[in-house]
Design a protein around this motif. Structure first.
Motif, PDB file in Angstrom:
ATOM      1  N   ASP A   1      -2.633   3.865   1.034  1.00 35.41           N
ATOM      2  CA  ASP A   1      -1.957   3.552  -0.226  1.00 35.41           C
ATOM      3  C   ASP A   1      -2.537   2.240  -0.717  1.00 35.41           C
ATOM      4  N   GLY A   2      -3.472   2.315  -1.649  1.00 36.53           N
ATOM      5  CA  GLY A   2      -4.143   1.108  -2.109  1.00 36.53           C
ATOM      6  C   GLY A   2      -4.915   0.478  -0.965  1.00 36.53           C
ATOM      7  N   ASN A   3      -4.617  -0.785  -0.680  1.00 36.12           N
ATOM      8  CA  ASN A   3      -5.290  -1.483   0.413  1.00 36.12           C
ATOM      9  C   ASN A   3      -4.627  -1.253   1.770  1.00 36.12           C
TER      10      ASN A   3
ATOM     11  N   ASN B   1       4.205   7.099  -6.448  1.00 34.24           N
ATOM     12  CA  ASN B   1       5.062   5.979  -6.854  1.00 34.24           C
ATOM     13  C   ASN B   1       6.507   6.421  -7.021  1.00 34.24           C
TER      14      ASN B   1
ATOM     15  N   SER C   1       1.779   8.188   0.162  1.00 32.79           N
ATOM     16  CA  SER C   1       0.715   9.017  -0.384  1.00 32.79           C
ATOM     17  C   SER C   1       1.303  10.392  -0.657  1.00 32.79           C
TER      18      SER C   1
ATOM     19  N   ASP D   1      -3.256  -3.781   6.655  1.00 29.95           N
ATOM     20  CA  ASP D   1      -3.799  -4.242   5.382  1.00 29.95           C
ATOM     21  C   ASP D   1      -5.311  -4.332   5.529  1.00 29.95           C
TER      22      ASP D   1
END
Length: 257
Positions: A70-72, A137, A205, A96
Motif C-alpha cells: 500500500d504505497g510505500n 481507500n 490493498s 516502510d
C-alpha cells in the motif's frame, strides 16, 4: 509481485529461514528502524539477533502466507515452525520502504500459532486473492471506523451489521467461533478482556486491510495486529495476532510503535 514485496519476503526467507544475516544489506536502505522490542535497532541489531536465532533454531520452516503493498508500505502474514514444530508462531509484519523500494522500518506482532479454533480454523488458513483495488481507500476507511466504533469507543455494538456481514464471518482468532452473533457476544461481554486504544498503522490493498493497534488484554499493554477481508463493504473474514509489550526497561530499541 513488486520489488517492495520481494525485498520484504527476501529478508524473511534469506535472512531468517536460510540464516544468511548479510541479507539485511541487500534488502534495506540507509537505515533500518526496528520496533520488535527484542531486537536492537539498525542493520547490526538484525544481524546480531538472528545469528543467535539460527543457532538456537537449526530447523526453520518459514512461509509467507499473504502479502500486499500500500504505497510505500508492505504487509506480510507469516507462519514459522521451528525445530520440527517445537515452537510454532504466526506473525503480522509491516514494513516502510524508501524511494528505491528498500526496507527502512519494521513493526511486527507475534503470537503462538493456533491449529484450530471453535470454528475449526487455524491462525493462517483460508485463501488469498486481492480484488477490488479501486476500493482500497474505502475499505481502509471502513476498518478505521469499525475499530473506532466497536473496539475503542464501544458505541456501535448494536450496529455491528454496519461493518460485519450477517451471512458470513470467518474467524481465525483462537478460542473464537464463526458468525456475527459470536462476535457480538464477545464484544458485549462486560468482562471482555480486549480493549483497543489507538490505531497506529492501517494499510490495505483492495479487499484486504491490515491494522496495527495499541490495545490491552486483561489490562496489560499489548500490540494488536488484525487482517480483515472485505466483500461488498462488509467484513467477512478476520485473522489476528496479539503480543504483550514487555516493561520498558527490557526494550532494546525505541519501542513497539
Amino acid at each position: 509481485m513488486s520489488k517492495k514485496i520481494d525485498n520484504a519476503i527476501g529478508l524473511y526467507l534469506d535472512g531468517i529461514r536460510d540464516g544468511d544475516t548479510t541479507a539485511i544489506e541487500r534488502y534495506t536502505g540507509d537505515r533500518y528502524t526496528q520496533h520488535n522490542t527484542h531486537v536492537k535497532d539498525g542493520k547490526a541489531g538484525f544481524s546480531e539477533f538472528f545469528k543467535e536465532f539460527v543457532v538456537r533454531n537449526p530447523k526453520r520452516d518459514i512461509q509467507v502466507i499473504r502479502s500486499f503493498e500500500d504505497g510505500n508500505m508492505v504487509f506480510l502474514h507469516v507462519y514459522q515452525s521451528l525445530n520440527d514444530g517445537a515452537a510454532k508462531w504466526v506473525t503480522l509484519d509491516f514494513f516502510d520502504t524508501d524511494n528505491d523500494d528498500k526496507l527502512i522500518e519494521h513493526w511486527d506482532v507475534i503470537s503462538e500459532f493456533n491449529e484450530s479454533n471453535y470454528g475449526g480454523h487455524s491462525s493462517i488458513d483460508g485463501g488469498f486473492r486481492v480484488i477490488d483495488l479501486d476500493r482500497s481507500n474505502e475499505n481502509k476507511a471502513l476498518i478505521r471506523s469499525m475499530i473506532r466504533d466497536l473496539y475503542i469507543d464501544r458505541t456501535g455494538m448494536d450496529s455491528l451489521e454496519k461493518y460485519v456481514s450477517i451471512d458470513q464471518f470467518i474467524q481465525h482468532t483462537p478460542k473464537s467461533a464463526d458468525g456475527i452473533q459470536a462476535h457480538r457476544s464477545f464484544l458485549k461481554d462486560p468482562e471482555c478482556p480486549l480493549h483497543y486504544k489507538e490505531v497506529v498503522l492501517c494499510v490495505g490493498s483492495g479487499n484486504y486491510v491490515a491494522t496495527l493497534s495499541k490495545a490491552t488484554w486483561h489490562g496489560d499493554e499489548h500490540a494488536q495486529a488484525d487482517l480483515f477481508r472485505i466483500e461488498n463493504g462488509k467484513v467477512v473474514e478476520h485473522w489476528d495476532a496479539s503480543e504483550k509489550i514487555p516493561p520498558k526497561h527490557e526494550w532494546l530499541n525505541a519501542g513497539k510503535f
